[in-house]
Motif scaffolding. Sequence first.
Motif, PDB file in Angstrom:
ATOM      1  N   ALA A  99       0.836  -1.199   0.000  1.00 27.09           N
ATOM      2  CA  ALA A  99       0.000   0.000   0.000  1.00 27.09           C
ATOM      3  C   ALA A  99       0.875   1.255   0.000  1.00 27.09           C
ATOM      4  O   ALA A  99       0.608   2.220  -0.727  1.00 27.09           O
ATOM      5  N   ARG A 100       1.944   1.236   0.796  1.00 29.15           N
ATOM      6  CA  ARG A 100       2.839   2.393   0.808  1.00 29.15           C
ATOM      7  C   ARG A 100       3.470   2.655  -0.530  1.00 29.15           C
ATOM      8  O   ARG A 100       3.780   3.793  -0.878  1.00 29.15           O
ATOM      9  N   LEU A 101       3.713   1.571  -1.266  1.00 28.96           N
ATOM     10  CA  LEU A 101       4.320   1.712  -2.587  1.00 28.96           C
ATOM     11  C   LEU A 101       3.263   1.958  -3.655  1.00 28.96           C
ATOM     12  O   LEU A 101       3.537   1.894  -4.841  1.00 28.96           O
ATOM     13  N   ARG A 102       2.013   2.245  -3.221  1.00 31.89           N
ATOM     14  CA  ARG A 102       0.924   2.595  -4.131  1.00 31.89           C
ATOM     15  C   ARG A 102       0.615   1.481  -5.111  1.00 31.89           C
ATOM     16  O   ARG A 102       0.276   1.729  -6.269  1.00 31.89           O
ATOM     17  N   GLN A 103       0.749   0.251  -4.677  1.00 31.64           N
ATOM     18  CA  GLN A 103       0.438  -0.865  -5.550  1.00 31.64           C
ATOM     19  C   GLN A 103      -1.062  -1.131  -5.554  1.00 31.64           C
ATOM     20  O   GLN A 103      -1.811  -0.526  -4.787  1.00 31.64           O
ATOM     21  N   THR A 104      -1.474  -2.056  -6.417  1.00 32.19           N
ATOM     22  CA  THR A 104      -2.896  -2.377  -6.523  1.00 32.19           C
ATOM     23  C   THR A 104      -3.280  -3.409  -5.458  1.00 32.19           C
ATOM     24  O   THR A 104      -2.420  -3.996  -4.797  1.00 32.19           O
ATOM     25  N   VAL A 139      -4.449  -6.370  -5.906  1.00 27.05           N
ATOM     26  CA  VAL A 139      -3.981  -7.717  -6.235  1.00 27.05           C
ATOM     27  C   VAL A 139      -2.502  -7.869  -5.873  1.00 27.05           C
ATOM     28  O   VAL A 139      -2.084  -8.881  -5.302  1.00 27.05           O
ATOM     29  N   THR A 140      -1.716  -6.860  -6.181  1.00 26.48           N
ATOM     30  CA  THR A 140      -0.300  -6.931  -5.829  1.00 26.48           C
ATOM     31  C   THR A 140      -0.133  -6.918  -4.316  1.00 26.48           C
ATOM     32  O   THR A 140       0.731  -7.622  -3.763  1.00 26.48           O
ATOM     33  N   PHE A 150      -0.633 -10.337  -3.143  1.00 26.61           N
ATOM     34  CA  PHE A 150       0.559 -11.147  -3.427  1.00 26.61           C
ATOM     35  C   PHE A 150       1.641 -10.885  -2.374  1.00 26.61           C
ATOM     36  O   PHE A 150       2.257 -11.807  -1.840  1.00 26.61           O
ATOM     37  N   PHE A 151       1.856  -9.612  -2.043  1.00 21.49           N
ATOM     38  CA  PHE A 151       2.838  -9.269  -1.007  1.00 21.49           C
ATOM     39  C   PHE A 151       2.448  -9.881   0.331  1.00 21.49           C
ATOM     40  O   PHE A 151       3.295 -10.371   1.077  1.00 21.49           O
ATOM     41  N   LEU A 156      -5.111 -13.829   2.282  1.00 19.93           N
ATOM     42  CA  LEU A 156      -5.896 -13.000   1.365  1.00 19.93           C
ATOM     43  C   LEU A 156      -6.794 -12.040   2.135  1.00 19.93           C
ATOM     44  O   LEU A 156      -6.886 -10.852   1.813  1.00 19.93           O
ATOM     45  N   ALA A 171      -6.163  -4.713   5.225  1.00 26.34           N
ATOM     46  CA  ALA A 171      -5.246  -3.568   5.114  1.00 26.34           C
ATOM     47  C   ALA A 171      -5.777  -2.554   4.103  1.00 26.34           C
ATOM     48  O   ALA A 171      -5.606  -1.347   4.262  1.00 26.34           O
ATOM     49  N   TRP A 172      -6.427  -3.063   3.060  1.00 24.17           N
ATOM     50  CA  TRP A 172      -6.827  -2.216   1.949  1.00 24.17           C
ATOM     51  C   TRP A 172      -8.043  -1.367   2.273  1.00 24.17           C
ATOM     52  O   TRP A 172      -8.097  -0.175   1.945  1.00 24.17           O
ATOM     53  N   PHE A 173      -9.029  -1.980   2.928  1.00 21.43           N
ATOM     54  CA  PHE A 173     -10.312  -1.304   3.066  1.00 21.43           C
ATOM     55  C   PHE A 173     -10.536  -0.623   4.415  1.00 21.43           C
ATOM     56  O   PHE A 173     -11.608  -0.127   4.687  1.00 21.43           O
ATOM     57  N   ALA A 221       9.861  -5.985  -2.982  1.00 18.77           N
ATOM     58  CA  ALA A 221       9.467  -4.581  -3.087  1.00 18.77           C
ATOM     59  C   ALA A 221      10.602  -3.703  -3.608  1.00 18.77           C
ATOM     60  O   ALA A 221      10.371  -2.573  -4.031  1.00 18.77           O
TER      61      ALA A 221
END
Lengths: 207, 207, 207
Positions: free
Chosen positions: B29-34, B36-37, B40-41, B74, B80-82, B141
């Motif tokens: 998230a800090r690296l502004r990834q999507t 899905v990525t 994966f991380f 998953l 973390a995202w929402f 990363a």
Amino acid sequence: MIAVVPVLPTWLDLGATAIFALSGALMAARLRQTLVTATFFAVVTGVGGGTIRDLMLDAPVFWLRDPWIAPMALATALLAWFTPRQWWERQILEWLDAAGLAMFSVLGTAKALSYGVAPVPAMVLGIISGCAGGIVRDMVAGVPSIIMRPELYVTAAALSAGLTATFAWAGLPNLAAWTIAAGAGFGLRLAAIVWNIKLPGYSRGKE
Amino acid sequence: MIAVVPVLPTWLDLGATAIFALSGALMAARLRQTLVTATFFAVVTGVGGGTIRDLMLDAPVFWLRDPWIAPMALATALLAWFTPRQWWERQILEWLDAAGLAMFSVLGTAKALSYGVAPVPAMVLGIISGCAGGIVRDMVAGVPSIIMRPELYVTAAALSAGLTATFAWAGLPNLAAWTIAAGAGFGLRLAAIVWNIKLPGYSRGKE
Amino acid sequence: MIAVVPVLPTWLDLGATAIFALSGALMAARLRQTLVTATFFAVVTGVGGGTIRDLMLDAPVFWLRDPWIAPMALATALLAWFTPRQWWERQILEWLDAAGLAMFSVLGTAKALSYGVAPVPAMVLGIISGCAGGIVRDMVAGVPSIIMRPELYVTAAALSAGLTATFAWAGLPNLAAWTIAAGAGFGLRLAAIVWNIKLPGYSRGKE
């Protein structure tokens, strides 16, 4: 989904390995490395994903069993080296990578299912073995990892892996299922490269 | 220290995996990834250390056996995202990393001992499996590895692993031993972050 | 080439591990890391190549079986740390790396052959296990990988691995064969460092 081992025809591993191997050799060539180093790149990129898959499944490592896979990866490096530069224009490395990604995502999922792994972890293993070749290649080369690119990458692997698991559950014949699943992931990744398709990145906060 | 296999309750692996998975998702998230990525991380960070441990012990890879670990990783990425950004302030990634480090160091040592590995190599395996999650996350990363930070890191893992081996030798009951050992390593790493505690770096010569 | 397992005397693995371990500890010292981190580097660099070899062959991981290898890697880190800086001048890290490279290339090839692997994949496994120690060390340290240097590196590993396979095919006694094969690879790498010997890099096109 009974543990009939092995289920994967050797030529599938051979094909996927050749494609990733070629992408590794081209990466080394771009970095102005020597023929021997290019061969090393071809091998570790080609066999990386499948090796991680086989280790995790406690299956015999495919390229140590099959005497043709290692020589084929070596031949791929020679092909990349001695053919005209214009055969390997800028984007072909990414197209090859896309094909290897889709094929190993399918193969990893299918092999995990055939070893009795549950569908969700089988998909995850498929995605990991699809992405591992490119990750290993980029790490050894010291270039930014392809999976961090903004165009759909892991998503394409997930599509191939998800379709493989779904089709297996639905009882489709293997070859048809794998062809469609690999084609879908490959197509999605190509479309993402060509039309610059991205998922939204994380955007909360300001940091 | 008899080879009773398996000795580790599944929920310990599940907990340690969730914690590292969350740190992986936050890094993405800090690296502004999507999304899905980020998933994966979460997965590769969460299962990385335990996978290396199981491969080296020739044990079944835990997350391929247990059908809940992959879905949980998953779910962690979705969490973390929402959730609101302010839940995940700057240092929480390091705190989670510290907790995962301590837990996997204990689990790796304990599992190695239960497989009949001698105490020193068992500790080393514990330290490696503790550190591997963060190393894999940071490598994929492309950020500098957390183990190179000046504040005690490997030292905290070594404390947890060393206490685990010592307590096993002294015959303490497992759960008490593991709780103390994990708490000590976690506490040391937290203290090192908060008060900026460092061991002296190598300082001979000038080069 | 019959599958007599194990064929490798333990002290060979012990020696090769010590040499790579020392190179790892020196790398950590150069990066001004602490004693504990230097020890971690010593261990992962020392056991990295042999571990990958053993995992791929489905052999027991050597340093988890042999109780002396891990303590020896720890002792190596202490040696690097507490001895005078001038013992470890600039190039010694590369010389040690060259010795470890040659020894693990020979050991990896020989062990693979003894497990019944065909000659070409056995050589490839030898090259990978020779190069893996340095790759792991440089990746964890975040410095450019030594295998990308212009002076012959993978080539030296390939010479050692190739001679090992050839001598085994010709029926030479093991110890003589291994000594010559390791000496040749080590000598080639040293010569490449001293006289700056390079193979031509890829030079088609202009990009």
